[in-house]
Design an enzyme around this catalytic site. Structure first.
Site, PDB file in Angstrom:
ATOM      1  N   HIS A   1      57.037   4.276  47.196  1.00 36.10           N
ATOM      2  CA  HIS A   1      55.757   4.145  47.886  1.00 36.10           C
ATOM      3  C   HIS A   1      55.096   5.516  47.907  1.00 36.10           C
ATOM      4  O   HIS A   1      55.756   6.517  48.191  1.00 36.10           O
ATOM      5  CB  HIS A   1      56.003   3.637  49.305  1.00 36.10           C
ATOM      6  CG  HIS A   1      54.762   3.181  50.023  1.00 36.10           C
ATOM      7  ND1 HIS A   1      53.783   4.054  50.416  1.00 36.10           N
ATOM      8  CD2 HIS A   1      54.351   1.953  50.407  1.00 36.10           C
ATOM      9  CE1 HIS A   1      52.819   3.367  51.023  1.00 36.10           C
ATOM     10  NE2 HIS A   1      53.135   2.096  51.028  1.00 36.10           N
TER      11      HIS A   1
ATOM     12  N   ARG B   1      44.775   3.867  53.622  1.00 35.68           N
ATOM     13  CA  ARG B   1      43.827   3.952  52.504  1.00 35.68           C
ATOM     14  C   ARG B   1      42.934   2.717  52.448  1.00 35.68           C
ATOM     15  O   ARG B   1      41.755   2.816  52.157  1.00 35.68           O
ATOM     16  CB  ARG B   1      44.602   4.148  51.190  1.00 35.68           C
ATOM     17  CG  ARG B   1      45.095   5.582  51.012  1.00 35.68           C
ATOM     18  CD  ARG B   1      46.056   5.727  49.841  1.00 35.68           C
ATOM     19  NE  ARG B   1      47.362   5.163  50.154  1.00 35.68           N
ATOM     20  CZ  ARG B   1      48.101   4.434  49.321  1.00 35.68           C
ATOM     21  NH1 ARG B   1      47.651   4.174  48.111  1.00 35.68           N
ATOM     22  NH2 ARG B   1      49.279   3.969  49.686  1.00 35.68           N
TER      23      ARG B   1
END
Lengths: 282, 605
Positions: free
Chosen positions: B241, B261
Site C-alpha cells: 500500500h 487521497r
C-alpha cells in the site's frame, strides 16, 4: 535515552504478582511496544492480547498506572518520567493469564440482544435515511469493544453476583443504537428493565470517562434509555420524549417518498451536481 | 509416538469456517441460514479480525452518486487495476453482486454515510472511475465486521474464539474431513470434523517488517491449503500500500487510508512538487489529469475532467513513492508527504477522516489538519492465494472452500482499494452456500485418522521439549527482515535466489527452536506454531516472484521492468506434493467471453 521500568502483573486465576522489567527507552513508543519487547526478550510467555496496534480493534485493554487504557494508544512519553509503569489486567473480568482476562461475559450479554427488525424498504428495495438521523446511531457504532467501560462500571467491578442480571454500558449503547436506528420497529423496554438491569446503573459516568472513542455513553445512551423504560403512564416527560424520538425514526423526506404518487428523484432533477460527492465541501 | 488423539476434545459440524473476518462471518451466516450446523473458529476474539482495520469503504456500483456507474464499469476498472491477470468470472460476479451485499448489510443494521437524498453515500478511490465506495467515515471495516458479527450471533452459530487451527486432514477419498488445532487460553488440543470446510484466514503480511497487517496474518490458510495439496496461484502478487505511517518507528507500516487521497489529499516530495504527475503510465494516461488544475476540478466534476494521478491504482503510486525516496526527494524519515491540511478545511478533515486524525495525533504527535503526514509503502494485501472456482469458491481439494484474501484470482496482480470489503461479502456468501451444498451431498461421515492427528499434536508440542534452541521471536524477526530486504516492493533474480537460500536455513533453524513456559495463553508458543505457515507462504511468494520474469501489478522486477504479454496470459500455479516438494507450472488464464472483451476496446469518456 534512559531505561524504563515496567511493573507487569504476572499470574493466573490462582493468583500472581507484579514483576519488574527494566527495558531501554525508545523514542515514540507506546506501552504495547515495550510489552512486545519484553516478550521478545526476558519473558517470551508474557500473555497479552493485541491485534491492530492502532486503536481500532479494542484488544489490548489494560489498567496502566491504575487507569483503563488501550496499550497501543498510550505513549510512554505521556506517563510520569522516571517512575515505574504499572500494567495490570482489567479487574472486572476473570484472569486467564497475565494481562489476558476472560471477557466471555460481554459476548454472552451480546447474544441476548434481539436481532434488528427493520421496517419494510422503499419500493425499489432499498432504504432512504438522512445523515442527521443516523448520526446518533453512528456514535454508538464507533464502539471498538475494548470493554473498558464494563471494566470500570461499579455495578460489576467488584460485584460478580450482578453479572447475571446486568448488561453493562457496552450493551446499553448497543440497545440505544438500535432504539435510535431510523429503520427500527422493535420494542425492547421490557427486556431492558427485566433482564438487562438498566435500573442498576447509577450514572456515575465512569464509563464515559474511559471510552477511547469518546462516546457519550451516559448522556447519550444510558439516560435516554432510562427515560424510555419508565412507564409512559407515570412519566409524561418520558412519554413526550418517546413521541419526539419516534418522529426522528422517519425523516420527512422518507415519509414523502412513501406518499401516493411517490417517485425517487432522478439525478437530473436534483438541484446541484454532484449531489454529494465524497468531498462534500459544505 | 503415543496415539493420544482420543484424548483430545472433538467437535462435529456440517460446516466449519476457519477465520472470522468479513469473509468467514459472511460464509458462516450463509451456511447457517441454509440449515447447516455451523462452527466459526478464529485465532482472536470475535470482532477483532483484520477486517476491522479496513478504513476507506466497500466498492459497489450502486450508482448513488454517479448514475453513470454500473457493474460493467466496475468490472473494467477491477480488471485493468489487476493488470488483466484476474479471474474474469470472479471480477464479473463481484461487480454484479456487490450492491446487493451492501444493501443486505443495511437490512442487518449497518449505518452507512448518506447522500443528501438519503441513499448510501459513495466515495472516490484509486482506480475506480466513479465514486463507488460505500463507507462510514474512515472506519468502514468496523461497521462491516460488527454488522456481520451481530447477525451471526443471532443465528446460533457456534463460535470458537482464540482457537488456532494447525492442519487440515483428509479422509481416504481425499476430501478434507478434520481440522486440528488448539485453544489459546488453555493450550489444550481440539479437533473438528465436518463435511465441508471454508478457509477465510486472511493474509500473509506478517512476514514483512513494515506491514499494515496484525499478528494474525501469518498465512495459516494459505499454508494449510498448500499442505493439503491445493493449487496456489500467483503467490508473487503482494500489494504494498502506498501510504503507511513511517514515523515513529514503532508504528511504521500502520495504514493511512486511501480515503485521504479520495477526499482531496495530494502527495508531495521534499521540494513540494506533486510528483505523481511525473509517473502517469501509458495504460492510464487517457483517463488521468495532466495538470494540477484539471485534477483539482475533477473532485466536483468527474464528467468533464480526468482524475488526479494521486488516485492511480496502488501499485503505481507505491512504486512512484519508492522512486522519489530513492532519488533523494523523500522526507526526514524516508517517506513522502501526504497533504490534506492545505486542501480541505479542518472541520471537514475531522469529519471525513476522524480515525486518521486521531491516529496521527495520538501516535505521531501530528495534527493532520495543519501539517502533512509522512508516508511510505507498507505490505498490505495478498492478491495471490488458493485457486478457487469462481462460482463456488471450491478449491482443488474436495470439501475445502476458500474466500476473501486467502483465495486468489479475484484481484489479479493488483487489488483496487475498496474491492476487498465487497470481495469478502460476495465470495464469503458464495463459499458458505457452496459449502452447505457440498456438506449436504457428502454421505460418508468424515473419518479421523488418529495417527495423523497425533502427528500434528506432536509437531505443535515439539518446541516445548527442546532446550537451548532459538526463540520463535528471533526467528520471526529474521523472516521479516529477510522478506523485507529480498522479497520487497522491488525484486531482482539475485535477491530472490538468496531469499530461497535463506528460507532453507530459516526452516532448519525452526526445526530446532525451543519454547519456555506453560501451554496456557503462551504467546511465544503460539508464535512458534505460526512460523511454519510463515515459512511456507514466504517460499511460495519467493518462488513465484522468481518465475514471473516481468513487472505486473504488485510484482515489480528491477531486472524485468516491463510487463511481458506472454506472462500476462498465465497464472503461476504452485503445488506442494505429499513429500513436501514444491512445483510450479504456468497455466493459461480463463478465456474471457467476447462480449466482455469488448469493454476493454472502448475509450474511457
Amino acid at each position: 535515552m534512559a531505561d524504563v521500568t515496567m511493573r507487569v502483573w504476572r499470574g493466573d486465576e490462582d493468583g500472581g504478582t507484579f514483576t519488574e522489567y527494566v527495558m531501554p527507552a525508545v523514542e515514540g513508543e507506546v506501552v504495547l511496544d515495550v510489552i512486545h519487547r519484553i516478550q521478545a526478550g526476558p519473558a517470551p510467555d508474557l500473555a497479552c492480547r493485541w491485534n491492530c496496534k492502532a486503536g481500532k480493534c479494542g484488544s489490548c485493554s489494560a489498567e496502566i498506572n491504575g487507569l483503563p487504557k488501550l496499550m497501543c494508544m498510550t505513549r510512554m512519553d505521556v506517563l510520569p518520567e522516571g517512575e515505574p509503569v504499572v500494567v495490570a489486567p482489567m479487574r472486572t473480568f476473570p484472569i486467564i493469564r497475565d494481562l489476558v482476562t476472560d471477557v466471555a461475559f460481554n459476548y454472552t450479554m451480546a447474544r441476548q440482544v434481539p436481532p434488528f427488525k427493520p421496517r419494510e424498504p422503499e419500493a425499489d428495495g432499498t432504504y432512504r435515511m438522512q445523515q442527521i438521523d443516523i448520526e446518533r446511531g453512528q456514535e454508538f457504532r464507533k464502539c471498538i469493544e475494548c470493554f473498558m467501560c464494563q471494566d470500570v462500571c461499579h455495578v460489576i467491578r467488584d460485584h460478580e453476583e450482578n453479572k447475571a442480571s446486568y448488561a453493562g454500558p457496552r450493551m446499553f449503547i448497543r440497545f440505544m443504537e438500535l432504539e435510535s436506528h431510523p429503520l427500527d420497529t422493535d420494542d425492547r423496554r421490557e427486556l431492558l428493565r427485566e433482564r438487562m438491569g438498566l435500573g442498576m446503573c447509577n450514572i456515575t459516568k465512569c464509563c464515559t470517562e474511559v471510552c477511547p472513542e469518546h462516546i457519550k455513553i451516559t448522556d447519550n445512551a444510558i439516560i435516554p434509555l432510562k427515560e424510555r423504560v419508565v412507564d409512559a403512564s407515570y412519566d409524561p416527560v418520558a412519554w413526550l420524549g418517546r413521541k419526539i424520538l419516534r418522529r426522528t425514526k422517519r425523516s420527512a423526506l422518507e415519509a414523502a417518498l412513501d406518499a401516493p404518487g411517490q417517485h425517487t428523484p432522478t439525478r437530473q432533477e436534483q438541484p446541484t451536481r454532484p449531489v454529494v460527492s465524497a468531498t462534500d465541501h459544505s | 509416538m503415543p496415539d493420544n488423539s482420543h484424548d483430545i476434545e472433538t467437535h462435529d459440524y456440517d460446516v466449519v469456517v476457519i477465520g472470522a473476518g468479513g469473509a468467514g462471518l459472511r460464509a458462516a451466516i450463509e451456511a447457517r441460514e441454509l440449515g447447516q450446523r455451523t462452527a466459526l473458529v478464529c485465532k482472536s476474539l470475535l470482532g477483532k479480525a483484520h477486517t476491522v482495520m479496513a478504513e476507506g469503504g466497500a466498492a459497489a456500483a450502486m450508482g448513488n452518486v454517479w448514475s453513470e456507474d454500473n457493474w460493467k464499469v466496475h468490472f473494467r476498472d477491477t480488471m485493468r487495476g489487476g493488470k488483466m491477470l484476474n479471474n474474469w468470472r470472479m471480477a464479473q460476479l463481484h461487480a454484479q453482486e456487490s450492491p446487493d451485499r451492501i444493501y443486505e448489510l443495511e437490512r442487518w443494521g449497518a449505518l452507512f454515510d448518506r447522500t443528501k437524498d438519503g441513499r448510501i453515500l459513495q466515495r472516490d478511490f484509486g482506480g475506480h472511475r466513479y465514486a463507488r465506495l460505500a463507507h462510514v467515515g474512515d472506519r468502514t471495516g468496523l461497521e462491516l465486521i460488527r454488522t456481520l458479527q451481530q447477525r451471526a450471533i443471532t443465528l446460533d452459530i457456534d463460535v470458537f474464539m482464540e482457537c488456532k487451527i494447525l492442519r487440515l486432514l483428509k479422509d481416504a477419498e481425499g476430501a478434507v474431513s478434520t481440522a486440528v488445532g488448539y485453544w489459546r487460553p488453555t493450550g489444550e488440543m481440539v479437533s473438528f470434523t465436518a463435511r465441508a470446510f471454508v478457509l477465510a484466514t486472511g493474509s500473509i503480511g506478517k512476514s514483512w517488517l513494515y506491514t499494515s497487517n496484525s499478528w494474525e496474518s501469518t498465512g495459516d490458510g494459505h499454508a494449510m491449503a498448500a499442505w493439503a495439496g491445493a493449487d496456489m496461484i500467483d503467490m508473487e502478487c503482494v500489494q504494498f500500500h502506498p501510504t503507511g505511517m513511517v514515523w515513529p518507528l514503532s508504528v511504521r507500516g500502520i495504514l493511512v487510508t486511501e480515503g485521504v487521497r479520495g477526499d482531496g489529499g495530494v502527495l508531495r516530495n521534499s521540494e513540494g512538487r506533486r510528483f505523481m504527475f511525473d509517473y502517469i503510465p501509458p495504460m492510464f494516461a487517457a483517463e488521468t489529469a495532466d495538470s494540477e488544475e484539471e485534477g483539482d476540478r475533477w473532485y466536483d466534476d468527474h464528467l468533464n475532467n480526468r482524475r488526479p494521478p494521486e488516485l492511480l491504482p496502488r501499485d503505481e503510486v507505491a512504486r512512484s513513492i519508492n522512486s522519489e525516496v530513492k532519488a533523494g526527494r523523500g522526507g526526514p524519515h524516508g517517506g513522502v508527504f501526504l497533504d490534506i491540511a492545505t486542501r480541505r478545511s479542518a472541520d471537514e478533515i475531522r469529519r471525513r477522516l476522524p480515525s486518521m486524525y486521531h491516529q496521527f495525533k495520538e501516535l505521531a504527535g501530528v495534527d493532520i489538519t495543519a501539517q502533512p503526514m509522512e508516508v511510505g509503502p507498507t505490505c498490505h494485501y495478498m492478491m495471490g492465494g488458493v485457486r478457487v472456482d469462481a462460482e463456488t469458491e471450491q478449491t482443488t481439494v474436495p470439501g475445502l472452500f476458500a474466500a476473501g484474501e486467502v483465495a486468489g484470482g479475484m484481484h489479479g496482480a493488483n487489488r483496487l482499494g475498496g474491492n476487498s470489503l465487497s470481495d469478502l461479502l460476495v465470495f464469503g456468501r458464495r463459499a458458505g452456500m457452496a459449502a452447505a451444498q457440498f456438506a449436504q451431498g457428502r454421505t460418508r461421515a468424515p473419518a479421523v485418522d488418529g495417527a495423523e492427528v497425533a502427528a500434528v499434536v506432536a509437531e505443535a508440542e515439539a518446541p516445548f521439549g527442546r532446550d537451548g534452541g532459538e526463540s520463535p521471536y528471533d526467528l520471526q524477526s529474521a523472516i521479516q527482515q529477510m522478506m523485507q530486504q529480498l522479497v520487497g516492493i522491488i525484486r531482482t533474480e539475485d535477491e530472490l535466489r538468496r531469499a530461497l537460500g535463506e528460507l532453507d536455513s530459516l526452516s532448519e533453524r525452526a526445526q530446532k527452536m525451543s519454547v519456555s513456559g506453560g501451554r496456557a495463553y503462551n504467546p511465544g508458543w503460539n508464535l512458534a506454531t505460526d512460523l511454519p505457515s510463515m515459512l511456507t507462504t514466504s517460499r511460495l511468494v519467493a518462488k513465484g516472484a522468481l518465475e514471473r520474469r516481468e513487472s505486473r501489478g504488485g510484482h515489480t522486477r528491477e531486472d524485468y521492468p516491463k510487463p511481458d504479454p506472454e506472462l500476462g496470459k498465465v497464472n503461476l500455479v504452485q503445488r506442494i506434493d505429499g513429500d513436501g516438494n514444491y512445483t510450479l507450472e504456468p497455466e493459461p488464464l480463463l478465456e474471457m467471453p467476447a462480449e466482455l472483451k469488448e469493454l476493454f476496446e472502448e475509450e474511457p469518456h
